[in-house]
Design a protein around this motif. Structure first.
Motif, PDB file in Angstrom:
ATOM      1  N   ILE A 122      -2.227 102.582  -1.321  1.00 56.11           N
ATOM      2  CA  ILE A 122      -2.952 102.743  -0.060  1.00 56.11           C
ATOM      3  C   ILE A 122      -4.273 101.992  -0.102  1.00 56.11           C
ATOM      4  O   ILE A 122      -4.619 101.227   0.807  1.00 56.11           O
ATOM      5  N   ARG A 123      -5.029 102.202  -1.169  1.00 55.45           N
ATOM      6  CA  ARG A 123      -6.359 101.594  -1.263  1.00 55.45           C
ATOM      7  C   ARG A 123      -6.280 100.073  -1.262  1.00 55.45           C
ATOM      8  O   ARG A 123      -7.132  99.401  -0.665  1.00 55.45           O
ATOM      9  N   SER A 124      -5.278  99.517  -1.917  1.00 56.25           N
ATOM     10  CA  SER A 124      -5.192  98.058  -2.018  1.00 56.25           C
ATOM     11  C   SER A 124      -5.089  97.418  -0.648  1.00 56.25           C
ATOM     12  O   SER A 124      -5.698  96.366  -0.394  1.00 56.25           O
ATOM     13  N   GLY A 125      -4.318  98.036   0.239  1.00 56.11           N
ATOM     14  CA  GLY A 125      -4.181  97.485   1.577  1.00 56.11           C
ATOM     15  C   GLY A 125      -5.467  97.584   2.375  1.00 56.11           C
ATOM     16  O   GLY A 125      -5.886  96.629   3.039  1.00 56.11           O
ATOM     17  N   VAL A 126      -6.111  98.735   2.305  1.00 55.75           N
ATOM     18  CA  VAL A 126      -7.358  98.939   3.050  1.00 55.75           C
ATOM     19  C   VAL A 126      -8.445  98.018   2.509  1.00 55.75           C
ATOM     20  O   VAL A 126      -9.188  97.375   3.269  1.00 55.75           O
ATOM     21  N   ASP A 127      -8.546  97.913   1.198  1.00 57.20           N
ATOM     22  CA  ASP A 127      -9.578  97.084   0.582  1.00 57.20           C
ATOM     23  C   ASP A 127      -9.391  95.605   0.881  1.00 57.20           C
ATOM     24  O   ASP A 127     -10.357  94.829   0.840  1.00 57.20           O
ATOM     25  N   ALA A 128      -8.167  95.191   1.154  1.00 60.39           N
ATOM     26  CA  ALA A 128      -7.890  93.780   1.398  1.00 60.39           C
ATOM     27  C   ALA A 128      -8.317  93.316   2.789  1.00 60.39           C
ATOM     28  O   ALA A 128      -8.403  92.112   3.035  1.00 60.39           O
ATOM     29  N   LEU A 129      -8.566  94.251   3.685  1.00 65.16           N
ATOM     30  CA  LEU A 129      -8.873  93.889   5.075  1.00 65.16           C
ATOM     31  C   LEU A 129     -10.322  93.463   5.240  1.00 65.16           C
ATOM     32  O   LEU A 129     -11.212  93.953   4.536  1.00 65.16           O
ATOM     33  N   GLN A 130     -10.546  92.598   6.198  1.00 61.86           N
ATOM     34  CA  GLN A 130     -11.905  92.207   6.519  1.00 61.86           C
ATOM     35  C   GLN A 130     -12.639  93.393   7.154  1.00 61.86           C
ATOM     36  O   GLN A 130     -12.010  94.294   7.709  1.00 61.86           O
ATOM     37  N   PRO A 131     -13.960  93.443   7.058  1.00 61.07           N
ATOM     38  CA  PRO A 131     -14.721  94.573   7.601  1.00 61.07           C
ATOM     39  C   PRO A 131     -14.434  94.803   9.077  1.00 61.07           C
ATOM     40  O   PRO A 131     -14.262  93.862   9.856  1.00 61.07           O
ATOM     41  N   GLY A 132     -14.355  96.078   9.438  1.00 58.38           N
ATOM     42  CA  GLY A 132     -14.138  96.452  10.827  1.00 58.38           C
ATOM     43  C   GLY A 132     -12.688  96.574  11.238  1.00 58.38           C
ATOM     44  O   GLY A 132     -12.391  97.006  12.359  1.00 58.38           O
ATOM     45  N   VAL A 133     -11.773  96.195  10.346  1.00 56.29           N
ATOM     46  CA  VAL A 133     -10.336  96.276  10.645  1.00 56.29           C
ATOM     47  C   VAL A 133      -9.759  97.504   9.960  1.00 56.29           C
ATOM     48  O   VAL A 133      -9.990  97.733   8.770  1.00 56.29           O
ATOM     49  N   LYS A 134      -9.006  98.297  10.693  1.00 56.58           N
ATOM     50  CA  LYS A 134      -8.404  99.509  10.142  1.00 56.58           C
ATOM     51  C   LYS A 134      -6.962  99.244   9.725  1.00 56.58           C
ATOM     52  O   LYS A 134      -6.265  98.423  10.313  1.00 56.58           O
ATOM     53  N   MET A 135      -6.537  99.972   8.709  1.00 56.67           N
ATOM     54  CA  MET A 135      -5.139  99.964   8.291  1.00 56.67           C
ATOM     55  C   MET A 135      -4.427 101.141   8.951  1.00 56.67           C
ATOM     56  O   MET A 135      -4.886 102.284   8.846  1.00 56.67           O
ATOM     57  N   VAL A 136      -3.328 100.878   9.644  1.00 56.55           N
ATOM     58  CA  VAL A 136      -2.534 101.950  10.240  1.00 56.55           C
ATOM     59  C   VAL A 136      -1.633 102.542   9.158  1.00 56.55           C
ATOM     60  O   VAL A 136      -0.873 101.830   8.503  1.00 56.55           O
ATOM     61  N   LEU A 137      -1.743 103.846   8.945  1.00 50.03           N
ATOM     62  CA  LEU A 137      -0.892 104.580   8.011  1.00 50.03           C
ATOM     63  C   LEU A 137       0.095 105.405   8.807  1.00 50.03           C
ATOM     64  O   LEU A 137      -0.274 106.076   9.770  1.00 50.03           O
ATOM     65  N   ASN A 138       1.354 105.382   8.397  1.00 40.56           N
ATOM     66  CA  ASN A 138       2.408 106.086   9.123  1.00 40.56           C
ATOM     67  C   ASN A 138       2.959 107.216   8.273  1.00 40.56           C
ATOM     68  O   ASN A 138       3.516 106.986   7.192  1.00 40.56           O
TER      69      ASN A 138
END
Length: 352
Positions: free
Chosen positions: A53-69
């Motif tokens: 989970i963290r790897s995906g969120v950490d990879a995003l540019q600031p201000g972009v959210k990761m959708v978790l299902n």
């Protein structure tokens, strides 16, 4: 992670009351992290799940959210194990609550073993989800997992609007709904996102209608199973690859005869991907994302490496030659069997 290490993923905004929320264009499906039905034999260790989970969120540019299902019933015996895992994750990493957008499916009545979108059961379902999350994260979207044929969609929406207005969750979604149902629901209250199955093997007429209606209404689509439960990425090449208790043994497309035919489209996808320098999973995810600005492929992932591979697919913009090559493969090697049952007509009952 330094900003220079962020993946410049393609982004989009959601629909309805979340039209200002900027998200990565690939959703992280969490179902396989907990022992769900017979998809996985045992839960994934917390440390492995948390890293994924963290790897995906950490990879995003600031201000972009990761959708978790996630879901109320993503646990063996229809339990809230998946949400409980998330509660442990957010307890350890509270800063990630604001960096993620949580979709939760519910509305299944375990005692009656059926979809139940009655006011009483929807309230019970929402309460169960909130209890499992233990205050660590508010549900961004709550969505009935299926459309209940015993309730009108207007009745279902009335209850969902009441629950939203009470502050139980932030936005309303739907799952496995027909295009006409989406339109009726959206007329009651704006729908943020609708979840349906879409892949090169699941691109039926009703799915295309939902995609078109969602685009017209400005509703986002979470397109689950873009890899056809592992078939399209080479995870299954023969019946013997499946554990005897694997639920895919019961799915029409994995049955004897059908599987052998469907391996042809899987082989074609692998060939196209290899020629283009993508993994088969990335090609399939990119194809789904190409279907619309607000179409978000929803693959599952239990490992960091897979999460990052999936996100990287969201950076791919397929050119017309690539789309045409995939279209020819779909026409040359039509899928055998329905999504769940023996044929597409039987599967039509799933669209509510």
């Amino acid at each position: 992670m330094p900003c220079s290490d962020h993946i410049r993923v393609h982004t989009t905004t959601l629909g309805g009351t979340a039209s200002n929320v900027v998200v990565a264009n690939v959703v992280h499906g969490l179902m396989s992290m907990t022992a769900t039905y017979s998809w996985v034999p045992k839960p994934v260790p917390d440390e492995q799940a948390f890293e994924a989970i963290r790897s995906g969120v950490d990879a995003l540019q600031p201000g972009v959210k990761m959708v978790l299902n996630s879901s109320q019933f993503y646990g063996m015996g229809w339990t809230t194990a998946n949400l409980e895992l998330l509660s442990r994750f957010f307890e350890r990493y509270p800063d990630y609550a604001d960096r993620t957008f949580l979709m939760v499916k519910g509305g299944f009545n375990v005692a009656k073993n059926r979809v139940d979108n009655s006011p009483e059961n929807l309230r019970h379902s929402v309460h169960a989800c909130i209890t499992a999350l233990r205050g660590t994260k508010k549900m961004d979207v709550f969505q009935p997992a299926r459309i209940d044929k015993l309730c009108t969609i207007e009745e279902t929406m009335k209850t969902l609007v009441e629950l939203k207005n009470e502050g139980k969750f932030n936005h309303i979604g739907l799952s496995e709904c027909a295009a006409a149902t989406l339109r009726r629901a959206h007329a009651v209250h704006p729908i943020t996102i609708v979840e349906i199955e879409v892949s090169v093997t699941s691109y039926e007429e009703e799915a295309r209608k939902v995609l078109a209606s969602a685009a017209e209404l400005g509703v986002a689509v979470a397109a689950y199973s873009p890899l056809c439960h592992g078939l399209l990425c080479g995870a299954v090449t023969k019946r013997e690859d499946l554990d005897p208790h694997d639920v895919r043994n019961l799915l029409s497309r994995f049955r004897e005869g059908n599987l052998q035919n469907n391996l042809a489209i899987a082989g074609a996808i692998r060939s196209i991907a290899a020629n283009r320098g993508y993994t088969p999973a990335q090609l399939c995810i990119a194809w789904v994302a190409s279907l619309g600005e607000k179409v978000l492929p929803l693959p599952g992932s239990t490992r960091k490496e897979r999460t990052l591979e999936n996100l990287a697919a969201g950076q791919i913009t397929l050119v017309e030659d690539e789309k045409s090559e995939i279209a020819r493969a779909m026409e040359t090697y039509p899928v055998h069997g329905g999504r769940y049952y023996d044929d597409a007509e039987a599967d039509a009952v799933l669209w509510g």
